[in-house]
Design a protein around this motif. Structure first.
Motif, PDB file in Angstrom:
ATOM      1  N   LYS A 130       7.211  -5.852  -4.745  1.00 34.46           N
ATOM      2  CA  LYS A 130       7.121  -4.626  -5.527  1.00 34.46           C
ATOM      3  C   LYS A 130       6.233  -3.636  -4.795  1.00 34.46           C
ATOM      4  O   LYS A 130       5.037  -3.877  -4.609  1.00 34.46           O
ATOM      5  CB  LYS A 130       6.549  -4.912  -6.923  1.00 34.46           C
ATOM      6  CG  LYS A 130       6.526  -3.680  -7.815  1.00 34.46           C
ATOM      7  CD  LYS A 130       6.050  -4.017  -9.223  1.00 34.46           C
ATOM      8  CE  LYS A 130       6.051  -2.769 -10.111  1.00 34.46           C
ATOM      9  NZ  LYS A 130       5.585  -3.083 -11.484  1.00 34.46           N
ATOM     10  N   VAL A 131       6.807  -2.534  -4.371  1.00 32.76           N
ATOM     11  CA  VAL A 131       6.021  -1.548  -3.627  1.00 32.76           C
ATOM     12  C   VAL A 131       5.018  -0.886  -4.562  1.00 32.76           C
ATOM     13  O   VAL A 131       5.254  -0.777  -5.773  1.00 32.76           O
ATOM     14  CB  VAL A 131       6.928  -0.488  -2.968  1.00 32.76           C
ATOM     15  CG1 VAL A 131       7.910  -1.137  -2.002  1.00 32.76           C
ATOM     16  CG2 VAL A 131       7.667   0.352  -3.992  1.00 32.76           C
ATOM     17  N   ALA A 147       4.976   4.984  -3.614  1.00 38.61           N
ATOM     18  CA  ALA A 147       5.429   4.652  -2.267  1.00 38.61           C
ATOM     19  C   ALA A 147       6.512   5.615  -1.780  1.00 38.61           C
ATOM     20  O   ALA A 147       7.321   6.117  -2.558  1.00 38.61           O
ATOM     21  CB  ALA A 147       5.953   3.214  -2.216  1.00 38.61           C
ATOM     22  N   ASP A 190       9.649   6.263   0.969  1.00 39.20           N
ATOM     23  CA  ASP A 190      10.636   5.850   1.975  1.00 39.20           C
ATOM     24  C   ASP A 190      10.678   6.983   2.996  1.00 39.20           C
ATOM     25  O   ASP A 190      11.280   8.026   2.763  1.00 39.20           O
ATOM     26  CB  ASP A 190      12.003   5.652   1.319  1.00 39.20           C
ATOM     27  CG  ASP A 190      13.106   5.317   2.318  1.00 39.20           C
ATOM     28  OD1 ASP A 190      12.854   5.351   3.544  1.00 39.20           O
ATOM     29  OD2 ASP A 190      14.244   5.042   1.874  1.00 39.20           O
ATOM     30  N   PHE A 221      10.727   3.045  -5.048  1.00 38.81           N
ATOM     31  CA  PHE A 221      10.011   4.103  -4.343  1.00 38.81           C
ATOM     32  C   PHE A 221       9.925   5.351  -5.215  1.00 38.81           C
ATOM     33  O   PHE A 221      10.701   5.539  -6.155  1.00 38.81           O
ATOM     34  CB  PHE A 221      10.697   4.426  -3.011  1.00 38.81           C
ATOM     35  CG  PHE A 221      10.474   3.370  -1.964  1.00 38.81           C
ATOM     36  CD1 PHE A 221       9.450   3.503  -1.042  1.00 38.81           C
ATOM     37  CD2 PHE A 221      11.255   2.226  -1.927  1.00 38.81           C
ATOM     38  CE1 PHE A 221       9.230   2.519  -0.086  1.00 38.81           C
ATOM     39  CE2 PHE A 221      11.039   1.234  -0.984  1.00 38.81           C
ATOM     40  CZ  PHE A 221      10.017   1.381  -0.062  1.00 38.81           C
ATOM     41  N   TRP A 262       6.919   3.848   7.197  1.00 44.08           N
ATOM     42  CA  TRP A 262       8.012   2.885   6.996  1.00 44.08           C
ATOM     43  C   TRP A 262       9.156   3.581   6.280  1.00 44.08           C
ATOM     44  O   TRP A 262       8.941   4.432   5.410  1.00 44.08           O
ATOM     45  CB  TRP A 262       7.541   1.689   6.156  1.00 44.08           C
ATOM     46  CG  TRP A 262       8.590   0.618   6.023  1.00 44.08           C
ATOM     47  CD1 TRP A 262       8.768  -0.456   6.847  1.00 44.08           C
ATOM     48  CD2 TRP A 262       9.618   0.537   5.021  1.00 44.08           C
ATOM     49  NE1 TRP A 262       9.845  -1.200   6.420  1.00 44.08           N
ATOM     50  CE2 TRP A 262      10.390  -0.614   5.305  1.00 44.08           C
ATOM     51  CE3 TRP A 262       9.960   1.325   3.919  1.00 44.08           C
ATOM     52  CZ2 TRP A 262      11.471  -1.002   4.520  1.00 44.08           C
ATOM     53  CZ3 TRP A 262      11.049   0.962   3.136  1.00 44.08           C
ATOM     54  CH2 TRP A 262      11.783  -0.203   3.440  1.00 44.08           C
ATOM     55  N   VAL A 318      13.053  -4.174   2.232  1.00 48.61           N
ATOM     56  CA  VAL A 318      11.776  -3.957   1.533  1.00 48.61           C
ATOM     57  C   VAL A 318      10.936  -5.236   1.568  1.00 48.61           C
ATOM     58  O   VAL A 318       9.706  -5.177   1.699  1.00 48.61           O
ATOM     59  CB  VAL A 318      12.025  -3.493   0.091  1.00 48.61           C
ATOM     60  CG1 VAL A 318      10.719  -3.463  -0.708  1.00 48.61           C
ATOM     61  CG2 VAL A 318      12.677  -2.110   0.078  1.00 48.61           C
ATOM     62  N   ASP A 319      11.593  -6.375   1.495  1.00 49.88           N
ATOM     63  CA  ASP A 319      10.850  -7.639   1.519  1.00 49.88           C
ATOM     64  C   ASP A 319      10.218  -7.935   2.874  1.00 49.88           C
ATOM     65  O   ASP A 319       9.395  -8.856   2.993  1.00 49.88           O
ATOM     66  CB  ASP A 319      11.777  -8.789   1.106  1.00 49.88           C
ATOM     67  CG  ASP A 319      12.071  -8.781  -0.384  1.00 49.88           C
ATOM     68  OD1 ASP A 319      11.281  -8.183  -1.148  1.00 49.88           O
ATOM     69  OD2 ASP A 319      13.102  -9.367  -0.786  1.00 49.88           O
ATOM     70  N   ILE A 355       8.280  -5.724   4.262  1.00 52.53           N
ATOM     71  CA  ILE A 355       7.020  -4.964   4.272  1.00 52.53           C
ATOM     72  C   ILE A 355       5.779  -5.851   4.215  1.00 52.53           C
ATOM     73  O   ILE A 355       4.861  -5.689   5.036  1.00 52.53           O
ATOM     74  CB  ILE A 355       7.018  -3.918   3.137  1.00 52.53           C
ATOM     75  CG1 ILE A 355       8.070  -2.845   3.412  1.00 52.53           C
ATOM     76  CG2 ILE A 355       5.632  -3.285   2.988  1.00 52.53           C
ATOM     77  CD1 ILE A 355       8.302  -1.888   2.253  1.00 52.53           C
ATOM     78  N   GLN A 404      -0.708  -1.978   3.130  1.00 55.44           N
ATOM     79  CA  GLN A 404       0.470  -1.494   2.401  1.00 55.44           C
ATOM     80  C   GLN A 404       0.222  -0.105   1.829  1.00 55.44           C
ATOM     81  O   GLN A 404       1.095   0.765   1.877  1.00 55.44           O
ATOM     82  CB  GLN A 404       0.828  -2.488   1.302  1.00 55.44           C
ATOM     83  CG  GLN A 404       1.325  -3.820   1.814  1.00 55.44           C
ATOM     84  CD  GLN A 404       1.245  -4.939   0.799  1.00 55.44           C
ATOM     85  OE1 GLN A 404       1.069  -4.695  -0.402  1.00 55.44           O
ATOM     86  NE2 GLN A 404       1.357  -6.169   1.253  1.00 55.44           N
ATOM     87  N   GLN A 405      -0.957   0.117   1.296  1.00 60.71           N
ATOM     88  CA  GLN A 405      -1.323   1.424   0.760  1.00 60.71           C
ATOM     89  C   GLN A 405      -1.263   2.494   1.850  1.00 60.71           C
ATOM     90  O   GLN A 405      -0.741   3.601   1.637  1.00 60.71           O
ATOM     91  CB  GLN A 405      -2.732   1.364   0.158  1.00 60.71           C
ATOM     92  CG  GLN A 405      -3.303   2.697  -0.284  1.00 60.71           C
ATOM     93  CD  GLN A 405      -2.760   3.204  -1.607  1.00 60.71           C
ATOM     94  OE1 GLN A 405      -2.247   2.433  -2.407  1.00 60.71           O
ATOM     95  NE2 GLN A 405      -2.873   4.517  -1.829  1.00 60.71           N
ATOM     96  N   LEU A 416       2.633   2.923   3.137  1.00 63.87           N
ATOM     97  CA  LEU A 416       3.634   3.429   2.197  1.00 63.87           C
ATOM     98  C   LEU A 416       3.201   4.670   1.427  1.00 63.87           C
ATOM     99  O   LEU A 416       4.061   5.388   0.897  1.00 63.87           O
ATOM    100  CB  LEU A 416       3.993   2.327   1.199  1.00 63.87           C
ATOM    101  CG  LEU A 416       4.593   1.053   1.794  1.00 63.87           C
ATOM    102  CD1 LEU A 416       4.759  -0.004   0.716  1.00 63.87           C
ATOM    103  CD2 LEU A 416       5.921   1.332   2.476  1.00 63.87           C
TER     104      LEU A 416
END
Length: 292
Positions: free
Chosen positions: A18-19, A23, A25, A64, A242, A262-263, A265, A275-276, A279
């Motif tokens: 879960k982004v 987030a 794209d 996203f 990303w 996405v998986d 990431i 991740q922060q 994204l």
């Protein structure tokens, strides 16, 4: 559509990852529909239609909040489909245009108002005809006045020759898809290390850690590409982006599942902080600076 062109996945999985809220794209496209936005007569490939409605539905499905939509070579320098998508999305999208050297200041201002924040220079010979670097430099000087940056697309064998040109550009640069390394050679190979060294000595250069589906030799789940992307995320956490690359133009090996992408990431950005940055913080700083 070209007979050997693979259309985008009709029903991508819901990602296991879960982004985080907000987030982005930061690399995707819109194609057509051709009866409204015709493809360029000079194009090197003909894609399937992939209109804005499909892109925004995918954005929501994957979790996203925003998109950065990149003009692809099949539309040439006619950015009408891109601008239409940006105007529909409003503040939820920004754009990367492809422009000709004779574009008017009025057209540039109109694209800026629609949400364009960069131009793309494409050096991939199988996709576009060669453009003299002097032409690109002239464009760079004009878009610098708007506060835009440059997105560059090239393949790893061409990097050494391009380095002096890249280092001469007067605005920030974002390199598409990690400079397309040959993943069979490994992270420590001089070819990839040349790219790493370029980023290390030039803080003006960013990169997208995207497109494992294009770089892989092994195929999904892209184990052979993970070390390259993770190395860049960990070495340059404040200069990586990303994106899905939906609808995956000119793919001929397999149909990527965007949920599976996405998986990837958390495998390349294993901590919440990375991740922060990847994204949210980095794309917001580059494309929505007024909100950061």
């Amino acid at each position: 559509m070209d007979p050997d062109y693979l259309p985008f996945h009709p029903a991508p999985k819901t990602p296991d990852f879960k982004v985080p809220a907000g987030a982005v794209d930061a690399h995707c496209h819109v194609f057509g529909p051709a009866d409204t936005f015709p493809y360029s007569p000079k194009r090197k490939y003909t894609p399937c239609d992939a209109p804005k409605e499909k892109l925004f539905a995918l954005r929501d499905h994957l979790g996203f909040s925003r998109n950065v939509i990149v003009q692809a070579s099949c539309h040439g320098t006619d950015n009408a489909a891109l601008v239409d998508a940006l105007e529909t999305a409003g503040d939820l999208a920004r754009g990367v245009a492809v422009i000709s050297p004779d574009v008017s200041d009025e057209d540039l201002r109109a694209m800026d108002a629609a949400g364009v924040r960069a131009v793309r220079f494409n050096f991939v010979k199988r996709l576009v005809d060669a453009t003299p670097k002097e032409v690109f430099l002239g464009i760079a000087e004009r878009i610098a006045k708007l506060g835009w940056h440059i997105v560059v697309y090239f393949e790893a064998p061409d990097l050494e020759e391009l380095i002096p040109f890249l280092e001469s550009l007067p605005v920030p640069i974002v390199v598409d898809h990690m400079g397309r390394p040959d993943v069979s050679k490994g992270v420590d190979h001089p070819d990839f290390q040349r790219f790493v060294d370029l980023l290390a000595r030039n803080e003006n250069i960013w990169t997208k850690v995207s497109c494992p589906e294009r770089l892989t030799i092994a195929g999904p789940p892209y184990d052979d590409v993970i070390p390259f992307a993770r190395h860049l995320v960990e070495a340059f956490p404040d200069r990586v982006l990303w994106g899905t690359d939906w609808p995956h133009p000119n793919m001929k090996s397999h149909v990527p599942d965007d949920g599976q992408l996405v998986d990837v990431i958390p495998r390349i950005a294993p901590s919440a902080a990375l991740q922060q940055a990847l994204l949210i913080d980095n794309p917001m700083r580059l494309y929505w600076p007024d909100e950061t």
